[in-house]
Motif scaffolding. Structure first.
Motif, PDB file in Angstrom:
ATOM      1  N   ASN A 190    -113.066 -68.531 -28.824  1.00 36.16           N
ATOM      2  CA  ASN A 190    -113.974 -68.596 -29.975  1.00 36.16           C
ATOM      3  C   ASN A 190    -113.751 -67.424 -30.915  1.00 36.16           C
ATOM      4  N   LEU A 191    -113.502 -66.270 -30.348  1.00 34.72           N
ATOM      5  CA  LEU A 191    -113.229 -65.104 -31.166  1.00 34.72           C
ATOM      6  C   LEU A 191    -111.937 -65.315 -31.953  1.00 34.72           C
ATOM      7  N   GLN A 192    -110.904 -65.823 -31.292  1.00 32.54           N
ATOM      8  CA  GLN A 192    -109.639 -66.076 -31.970  1.00 32.54           C
ATOM      9  C   GLN A 192    -109.814 -67.107 -33.079  1.00 32.54           C
ATOM     10  N   LEU A 193    -110.525 -68.176 -32.802  1.00 30.94           N
ATOM     11  CA  LEU A 193    -110.741 -69.207 -33.813  1.00 30.94           C
ATOM     12  C   LEU A 193    -111.524 -68.651 -35.000  1.00 30.94           C
ATOM     13  N   GLN A 194    -112.493 -67.776 -34.733  1.00 22.98           N
ATOM     14  CA  GLN A 194    -113.270 -67.194 -35.822  1.00 22.98           C
ATOM     15  C   GLN A 194    -112.388 -66.354 -36.737  1.00 22.98           C
ATOM     16  N   PHE A 209    -106.792 -70.382 -42.525  1.00 24.38           N
ATOM     17  CA  PHE A 209    -106.259 -71.706 -42.787  1.00 24.38           C
ATOM     18  C   PHE A 209    -107.151 -72.514 -43.715  1.00 24.38           C
ATOM     19  N   ARG A 210    -108.440 -72.335 -43.606  1.00 21.22           N
ATOM     20  CA  ARG A 210    -109.354 -73.064 -44.501  1.00 21.22           C
ATOM     21  C   ARG A 210    -109.113 -72.670 -45.946  1.00 21.22           C
ATOM     22  N   GLU A 211    -108.786 -71.402 -46.179  1.00 25.79           N
ATOM     23  CA  GLU A 211    -108.494 -70.946 -47.535  1.00 25.79           C
ATOM     24  C   GLU A 211    -107.264 -71.654 -48.092  1.00 25.79           C
ATOM     25  N   LYS A 212    -106.316 -71.965 -47.230  1.00 24.27           N
ATOM     26  CA  LYS A 212    -105.055 -72.577 -47.659  1.00 24.27           C
ATOM     27  C   LYS A 212    -105.199 -74.085 -47.890  1.00 24.27           C
ATOM     28  N   LEU A 213    -106.231 -74.690 -47.291  1.00 26.45           N
ATOM     29  CA  LEU A 213    -106.416 -76.129 -47.420  1.00 26.45           C
ATOM     30  C   LEU A 213    -107.109 -76.444 -48.675  1.00 26.45           C
ATOM     31  N   GLU A 260    -104.698 -84.366 -35.930  1.00 24.16           N
ATOM     32  CA  GLU A 260    -104.868 -84.752 -37.332  1.00 24.16           C
ATOM     33  C   GLU A 260    -105.318 -83.582 -38.193  1.00 24.16           C
ATOM     34  N   ARG A 261    -105.912 -82.567 -37.577  1.00 27.90           N
ATOM     35  CA  ARG A 261    -106.442 -81.441 -38.343  1.00 27.90           C
ATOM     36  C   ARG A 261    -105.910 -80.137 -37.783  1.00 27.90           C
ATOM     37  N   ILE A 262    -105.770 -79.148 -38.640  1.00 32.06           N
ATOM     38  CA  ILE A 262    -105.287 -77.828 -38.221  1.00 32.06           C
ATOM     39  C   ILE A 262    -106.216 -77.224 -37.172  1.00 32.06           C
ATOM     40  N   GLU A 263    -107.511 -77.487 -37.282  1.00 27.99           N
ATOM     41  CA  GLU A 263    -108.454 -76.952 -36.300  1.00 27.99           C
ATOM     42  C   GLU A 263    -108.129 -77.455 -34.897  1.00 27.99           C
ATOM     43  N   LEU A 311    -105.876 -76.172 -29.474  1.00 28.41           N
ATOM     44  CA  LEU A 311    -104.902 -76.370 -28.397  1.00 28.41           C
ATOM     45  C   LEU A 311    -104.019 -75.146 -28.212  1.00 28.41           C
ATOM     46  N   ALA A 312    -103.562 -74.575 -29.300  1.00 28.53           N
ATOM     47  CA  ALA A 312    -102.637 -73.442 -29.228  1.00 28.53           C
ATOM     48  C   ALA A 312    -103.303 -72.188 -28.671  1.00 28.53           C
TER      49      ALA A 312
END
Length: 79
Positions: free
Chosen positions: A65-69, A75-79, A48-51, A56-57
């Motif tokens: 965690n480093l990649q997510l950071q 993506f948050r900027e685009k939302l 349901e959310r990009i996060e 998963l990806a």
């Protein structure tokens, strides 16, 4: 947000030996259009959310965690 062409995208993934597919929750009904033999060989993750999709990806990275950071702020900027 749902996307189009689910059947075609999933069949292309299957042809290319991709077994894990991430789809929006709103496309759950569209997976009924995928031929059963293809659908049975796929692992379809509904998010349901990009996060959730990013988690998963990126799960096989050494330091997710480093990649997510690095990726999530974009993506948050685009939302």
């Amino acid at each position: 947000m749902p996307v189009g062409g689910i059947k075609e995208k999933c069949m292309a993934a299957h042809r290319n030996k991709i077994h894990n597919v991430i789809l929006p929750q709103k496309n759950r009904e569209d997976t009924k259009e995928i031929p059963a033999d293809v659908r049975n060989e796929l692992i379809i993750h509904f998010v349901e959310r990009i996060e959730d999709a990013l988690e998963l990806a990126l799960e096989d990275n050494r330091d997710p965690n480093l990649q997510l950071q690095k990726v999530l702020p974009f993506f948050r900027e685009k939302l």
